[in-house]
Write a protein that holds these residues in place. Structure first.
Motif, PDB file in Angstrom:
ATOM      1  N   HIS A 219       0.779  -1.255   0.061  1.00 23.01           N
ATOM      2  CA  HIS A 219      -0.054  -0.059   0.045  1.00 23.01           C
ATOM      3  C   HIS A 219       0.919   1.295   0.154  1.00 23.01           C
ATOM      4  O   HIS A 219       0.560   2.426  -0.624  1.00 23.01           O
ATOM      5  CB  HIS A 219      -1.011  -0.007   1.233  1.00 23.01           C
ATOM      6  CG  HIS A 219      -2.058  -0.981   1.204  1.00 23.01           C
ATOM      7  ND1 HIS A 219      -2.749  -1.090  -0.047  1.00 23.01           N
ATOM      8  CD2 HIS A 219      -2.704  -1.880   2.302  1.00 23.01           C
ATOM      9  CE1 HIS A 219      -3.763  -2.315   0.320  1.00 23.01           C
ATOM     10  NE2 HIS A 219      -3.666  -2.670   1.443  1.00 23.01           N
ATOM     11  N   ARG A 220       2.005   1.114   0.599  1.00 19.17           N
ATOM     12  CA  ARG A 220       2.976   2.262   0.649  1.00 19.17           C
ATOM     13  C   ARG A 220       3.628   2.562  -0.594  1.00 19.17           C
ATOM     14  O   ARG A 220       3.430   3.623  -1.187  1.00 19.17           O
ATOM     15  CB  ARG A 220       4.019   2.099   1.588  1.00 19.17           C
ATOM     16  CG  ARG A 220       5.321   3.014   1.870  1.00 19.17           C
ATOM     17  CD  ARG A 220       4.784   4.315   2.296  1.00 19.17           C
ATOM     18  NE  ARG A 220       5.701   5.306   2.427  1.00 19.17           N
ATOM     19  CZ  ARG A 220       5.486   6.711   2.776  1.00 19.17           C
ATOM     20  NH1 ARG A 220       4.082   7.098   2.704  1.00 19.17           N
ATOM     21  NH2 ARG A 220       6.329   7.477   2.696  1.00 19.17           N
ATOM     22  N   GLN A 222       2.067   1.678  -3.376  1.00 18.72           N
ATOM     23  CA  GLN A 222       0.919   2.406  -4.150  1.00 18.72           C
ATOM     24  C   GLN A 222       0.714   3.741  -3.971  1.00 18.72           C
ATOM     25  O   GLN A 222       0.731   4.624  -4.889  1.00 18.72           O
ATOM     26  CB  GLN A 222      -0.314   1.493  -3.907  1.00 18.72           C
ATOM     27  CG  GLN A 222      -0.563   0.327  -4.331  1.00 18.72           C
ATOM     28  CD  GLN A 222      -1.908  -0.235  -4.027  1.00 18.72           C
ATOM     29  OE1 GLN A 222      -2.240  -0.329  -2.796  1.00 18.72           O
ATOM     30  NE2 GLN A 222      -2.508  -0.706  -5.154  1.00 18.72           N
ATOM     31  N   SER A 223       1.060   4.432  -3.024  1.00 22.62           N
ATOM     32  CA  SER A 223       0.854   5.524  -2.225  1.00 22.62           C
ATOM     33  C   SER A 223       2.049   6.332  -3.076  1.00 22.62           C
ATOM     34  O   SER A 223       1.995   7.456  -3.478  1.00 22.62           O
ATOM     35  CB  SER A 223       1.013   5.760  -0.861  1.00 22.62           C
ATOM     36  OG  SER A 223       0.939   7.164  -0.593  1.00 22.62           O
ATOM     37  N   GLU A 226       1.529   6.786  -6.720  1.00 17.55           N
ATOM     38  CA  GLU A 226       0.416   7.742  -6.903  1.00 17.55           C
ATOM     39  C   GLU A 226       1.005   9.031  -6.958  1.00 17.55           C
ATOM     40  O   GLU A 226       0.691  10.226  -7.639  1.00 17.55           O
ATOM     41  CB  GLU A 226      -0.771   7.743  -6.072  1.00 17.55           C
ATOM     42  CG  GLU A 226      -1.912   8.522  -6.155  1.00 17.55           C
ATOM     43  CD  GLU A 226      -3.046   8.327  -5.136  1.00 17.55           C
ATOM     44  OE1 GLU A 226      -3.843   9.201  -5.262  1.00 17.55           O
ATOM     45  OE2 GLU A 226      -2.853   7.550  -4.280  1.00 17.55           O
ATOM     46  N   ARG A 227       2.003   9.305  -6.027  1.00 14.91           N
ATOM     47  CA  ARG A 227       2.535  10.822  -5.773  1.00 14.91           C
ATOM     48  C   ARG A 227       3.253  11.043  -7.150  1.00 14.91           C
ATOM     49  O   ARG A 227       3.144  12.054  -7.680  1.00 14.91           O
ATOM     50  CB  ARG A 227       3.492  10.454  -4.844  1.00 14.91           C
ATOM     51  CG  ARG A 227       2.853  10.573  -3.546  1.00 14.91           C
ATOM     52  CD  ARG A 227       3.974  10.414  -2.382  1.00 14.91           C
ATOM     53  NE  ARG A 227       3.628  10.453  -0.827  1.00 14.91           N
ATOM     54  CZ  ARG A 227       4.014  10.067   0.087  1.00 14.91           C
ATOM     55  NH1 ARG A 227       5.557  10.039   0.121  1.00 14.91           N
ATOM     56  NH2 ARG A 227       3.601  10.009   1.397  1.00 14.91           N
ATOM     57  N   LYS A 230       1.133  11.886 -10.185  1.00 14.39           N
ATOM     58  CA  LYS A 230       0.606  13.441 -10.137  1.00 14.39           C
ATOM     59  C   LYS A 230       1.426  14.252 -10.399  1.00 14.39           C
ATOM     60  O   LYS A 230       0.785  15.457 -10.821  1.00 14.39           O
ATOM     61  CB  LYS A 230       0.008  13.460  -8.514  1.00 14.39           C
ATOM     62  CG  LYS A 230      -1.245  12.581  -8.475  1.00 14.39           C
ATOM     63  CD  LYS A 230      -2.034  12.737  -7.240  1.00 14.39           C
ATOM     64  CE  LYS A 230      -3.301  12.011  -7.169  1.00 14.39           C
ATOM     65  NZ  LYS A 230      -3.831  12.092  -5.882  1.00 14.39           N
ATOM     66  N   ASN A 277      -4.108  18.279  -1.300  1.00 12.21           N
ATOM     67  CA  ASN A 277      -4.120  17.013  -1.861  1.00 12.21           C
ATOM     68  C   ASN A 277      -3.558  16.206  -0.863  1.00 12.21           C
ATOM     69  O   ASN A 277      -2.177  16.500  -0.884  1.00 12.21           O
ATOM     70  CB  ASN A 277      -3.304  17.257  -3.266  1.00 12.21           C
ATOM     71  CG  ASN A 277      -3.260  15.613  -4.041  1.00 12.21           C
ATOM     72  OD1 ASN A 277      -2.514  15.079  -3.447  1.00 12.21           O
ATOM     73  ND2 ASN A 277      -4.033  15.423  -5.153  1.00 12.21           N
ATOM     74  N   HIS A 278      -4.215  15.516  -0.193  1.00  9.17           N
ATOM     75  CA  HIS A 278      -3.484  14.309   0.782  1.00  9.17           C
ATOM     76  C   HIS A 278      -2.230  13.787   0.437  1.00  9.17           C
ATOM     77  O   HIS A 278      -1.176  13.793   1.133  1.00  9.17           O
ATOM     78  CB  HIS A 278      -4.599  13.543   1.424  1.00  9.17           C
ATOM     79  CG  HIS A 278      -4.337  12.725   2.511  1.00  9.17           C
ATOM     80  ND1 HIS A 278      -3.320  11.647   2.541  1.00  9.17           N
ATOM     81  CD2 HIS A 278      -4.989  12.712   3.484  1.00  9.17           C
ATOM     82  CE1 HIS A 278      -3.262  11.323   3.785  1.00  9.17           C
ATOM     83  NE2 HIS A 278      -4.206  11.751   4.647  1.00  9.17           N
ATOM     84  N   THR A 279      -2.185  13.248  -0.687  1.00  7.89           N
ATOM     85  CA  THR A 279      -1.052  12.344  -1.249  1.00  7.89           C
ATOM     86  C   THR A 279       0.293  13.178  -1.367  1.00  7.89           C
ATOM     87  O   THR A 279       1.218  12.955  -0.798  1.00  7.89           O
ATOM     88  CB  THR A 279      -1.467  11.667  -2.318  1.00  7.89           C
ATOM     89  OG1 THR A 279      -2.600  10.880  -2.249  1.00  7.89           O
ATOM     90  CG2 THR A 279      -0.114  10.647  -2.794  1.00  7.89           C
ATOM     91  N   SER A 282       1.529  15.071   1.977  1.00  9.44           N
ATOM     92  CA  SER A 282       1.954  14.096   2.860  1.00  9.44           C
ATOM     93  C   SER A 282       3.392  13.759   2.370  1.00  9.44           C
ATOM     94  O   SER A 282       4.532  13.732   3.148  1.00  9.44           O
ATOM     95  CB  SER A 282       1.494  12.638   3.036  1.00  9.44           C
ATOM     96  OG  SER A 282       0.064  13.180   3.537  1.00  9.44           O
ATOM     97  N   TRP A 283       3.616  13.744   1.033  1.00  6.70           N
ATOM     98  CA  TRP A 283       4.901  13.563   0.686  1.00  6.70           C
ATOM     99  C   TRP A 283       6.042  14.652   1.257  1.00  6.70           C
ATOM    100  O   TRP A 283       7.326  14.642   1.250  1.00  6.70           O
ATOM    101  CB  TRP A 283       4.971  13.644  -0.977  1.00  6.70           C
ATOM    102  CG  TRP A 283       6.116  13.118  -1.588  1.00  6.70           C
ATOM    103  CD1 TRP A 283       7.191  12.764  -1.154  1.00  6.70           C
ATOM    104  CD2 TRP A 283       6.238  12.861  -3.041  1.00  6.70           C
ATOM    105  NE1 TRP A 283       8.249  12.358  -1.812  1.00  6.70           N
ATOM    106  CE2 TRP A 283       7.488  12.564  -3.375  1.00  6.70           C
ATOM    107  CE3 TRP A 283       5.522  13.471  -4.111  1.00  6.70           C
ATOM    108  CZ2 TRP A 283       8.094  12.534  -4.634  1.00  6.70           C
ATOM    109  CZ3 TRP A 283       6.067  13.245  -5.540  1.00  6.70           C
ATOM    110  CH2 TRP A 283       7.337  12.768  -5.779  1.00  6.70           C
TER     111      TRP A 283
END
Length: 382
Positions: A219-220, A222-223, A226-227, A230, A277-279, A282-283
């Motif tokens: 899942h990490r 995947q995150s 996604e970062r 984008k 944008n949460h993702t 957080s980055w």
């Protein structure tokens, strides 16, 4: 480093060449102005001599007389006023009629002419006369020509610099965005396969604890994918509690970093909703915390603080690391700049892009002292 040094040398060489060109223009123009000034003085001297000849010589051949009259008439640019020995007006050329018709203006004009050039004396049988003159309009304009030209050159150089800098910045942005998307694509391909194998392992009669750990790491990944995907596209912003989003990113790294690092999180006890944008946000938080940990070499204190202001939210991330040299403060957010031996110099550049371009905020070094620590500040509008 050799490349950047050569670029700087070329830039300095260009500036030196531009300075030499500007000096050459000034010196060349001044010399031409002096030539024209001397030429006009000679013309007026001839003008005065011609008047003297026409009024003293009685036996002048018609052709010569015509030539002398033509010599006077050829002056169409230099302002000239002829007065008698008492200062009374006699005649003029290339002078505004309003000046001639007003005694006060005429007196001022004569004073101005006398400040520029000494009047030329004409000896006549019936009384002396004086020729007053000053520079032509063209000559006065040519005096300012080199300075106007230099200003235009400076403006042109500035515009060219700004234009190419903008193009370079755009190209860099497209390059990093392309690299990010390609990275996301490359990670995504094996990740899909791992997720498939993970589902198979879930159905096997084995200890599921390692499987759950693998699932969290997947899942990490995947995150992270996604970062990267984008970057370069306009991300969607949603109403998010910045306190909770920051806390999650902070706690995630706290669990995975050295136990010798003291983590301190300070924030209001109430939610603060912003368009985020949460993702990607957080980055940014994770990136800054990792940089702080690297600067302290895994030992020290990292303090994360959120302050609520009427108009803005201030986020400060402080460490007790090695600090940033003053000469590097303006470089750290540039793509490719890094002080790490194995760094790419992308983290802070992408962080600035996320905060500035996507969240319309600011990110900068609040303060930094060598061997004492650094504080990064993020400012977001409420």
């Amino acid at each position: 480093m050799k490349f950047f040094k050569s670029v700087r040398l070329r830039n300095w060489a260009g500036y030196a060449l531009a300075l030499c060109v500007a000096l050459f223009i000034i010196l060349f123009s001044n010399s031409k102005v002096e030539e024209l000034k001397n030429e006009e003085s000679v013309k007026i001297a001839n003008y005065a001599k011609t008047l003297e000849l026409l009024n003293t010589e009685t036996e002048i051949p018609p052709n010569t007389q015509f030539f002398l009259v033509q010599l006077i008439e050829q002056n169409t640019t230099i302002p000239v006023i002829l007065v008698d020995q008492k200062g009374n007006y006699i005649d003029s050329k290339n002078v505004n009629k309003k000046i001639i018709s007003d005694p006060l203006n005429l007196k001022n004009e004569l004073n101005e002419m006398e400040e520029s050039y000494n009047p030329i004396l004409i000896n006549l049988p019936f009384g002396n006369q004086y020729v007053y003159f000053k520079n032509s309009v063209l000559l006065n304009q040519l005096r300012y020509y080199p300075f106007v030209l230099i200003i235009l050159i400076v403006l042109f150089v500035w515009f060219t610099y700004w234009y190419f800098k903008t193009i370079k910045k755009t190209e860099q942005g497209l390059l990093w965005a392309g690299m990010a998307k390609e990275t996301a694509h490359q990670i995504g391909t094996p990740l899909s396969s791992i997720m498939g194998w993970l589902e198979i392992l879930k159905g096997e009669n084995i200890d599921q604890k390692p499987v759950r750990n693998i699932e969290r790491d997947v899942h990490r990944l995947q995150s992270i994918t996604e970062r990267f995907s984008k970057i370069g596209s306009t991300p969607s912003l949603n109403k998010e509690d910045i306190v909770e989003v920051s806390r999650q990113a902070f706690m995630y790294l706290k669990k995975r970093m050295s136990k010798q690092i003291i983590f301190e999180f300070q924030a209001p006890e109430y939610p603060i909703y912003l368009s985020l944008n949460h993702t990607l946000f957080s980055w940014v938080i994770e990136n800054l915390i990792k940089n702080s940990a690297d600067a302290m070499k895994g030992e020290g204190k990292i303090k994360f603080q959120i302050q609520d202001n009427k108009k803005n939210i201030f986020i400060d991330i402080s460490d007790e690391g090695t600090g940033i040299e003053s000469k590097n403060l303006k470089k750290i957010f540039k793509p490719g700049f890094t002080t790490k031996k194995r760094g790419w110099g992308l983290g802070l550049s992408l962080a600035k892009r996320i905060i500035k371009d996507y969240h319309y905020g600011k990110i900068f070094v609040q303060n930094s002292q060598i061997n004492k620590g650094t504080t990064f500040r993020i400012i977001l509008k409420k």
